[in-house]
Scaffold this motif. Structure first.
Motif: not given
Length: 195
Positions: A38-47
């Protein structure tokens, strides 16, 4: 002929016992594995998140646990020690992390005390509250607080399954012994034929 059958029965029993013992210890010899992050591998987050974590199939030990959460400039944003609760190892991040690509490198001691490690990446499209572009770019020759150079290691592979080698070697040895005994019992004894 009767002693040979008794010997073959004893060897067969030993082979079955060896298979049971070695077969039962095979899965237990495997090291723990990471199931998710967490976050997942390769994830795109807002911040950037406040914490990153890795969930394992068993409870890791707290000995020698270490996380690096590096931004694209190589600055480590990990804050404090690794927290382990049940089968989840978590790492808090310092506030003010910039937007961009992050690489999380982790290392923990598995439940059998062997070190396991791995890495994953995520991207933050915007910086965390209080971040500035200047904080994300270290100046030449000036040490940045909390900066730890990332270890340059090749991705670790699973350890070699020695229990499988022992299992196969024992099985081959038993089969060779049985084949020699069967051959001896099927061929006429030269001494008896001459007498």
């Amino acid at each position: 002929m009767r002693p040979i059958r008794q010997l073959l029965s004893a060897l067969l029993g030993a082979a079955v016992l060896a298979l049971i013992l070695l077969g039962g210890s095979g899965p237990a010899a495997a090291h723990d594995t990471a199931e998710s992050s967490s976050p997942a591998a390769g994830a795109t987050l807002a911040a950037p998140p406040e914490t990153v974590s890795v969930t394992f199939n068993k409870n890791p030990l707290g000995i020698g646990s270490h996380f690096l959460v590096n931004d694209a400039a190589g600055t480590n944003w990990a804050d404090g020690g690794v927290q382990i609760v049940d089968n989840v190892a978590s790492q808090k991040l310092r506030s003010g992390a910039p937007a961009g690509l992050y690489t999380v490198m982790w290392r923990v001691a598995s439940s059998d005390a062997h070190p396991i490690e791995g890495s994953f990446t995520f991207t933050a499209t915007a910086g965390a509250a209080g971040s500035t572009a200047a904080a994300a770019v270290p100046t030449m020759g000036t040490a940045q607080p909390g900066t730890i150079p990332a270890p340059e290691k090749a991705p670790s592979a699973e350890p070699f399954p020695w229990s499988l080698v022992i299992f196969v070697g024992t099985g081959v040895g038993i089969l060779v012994a049985l084949a020699l005994m069967a051959r001896r019992s099927l061929t006429p004894d030269g001494d008896q034929a001459d007498g």
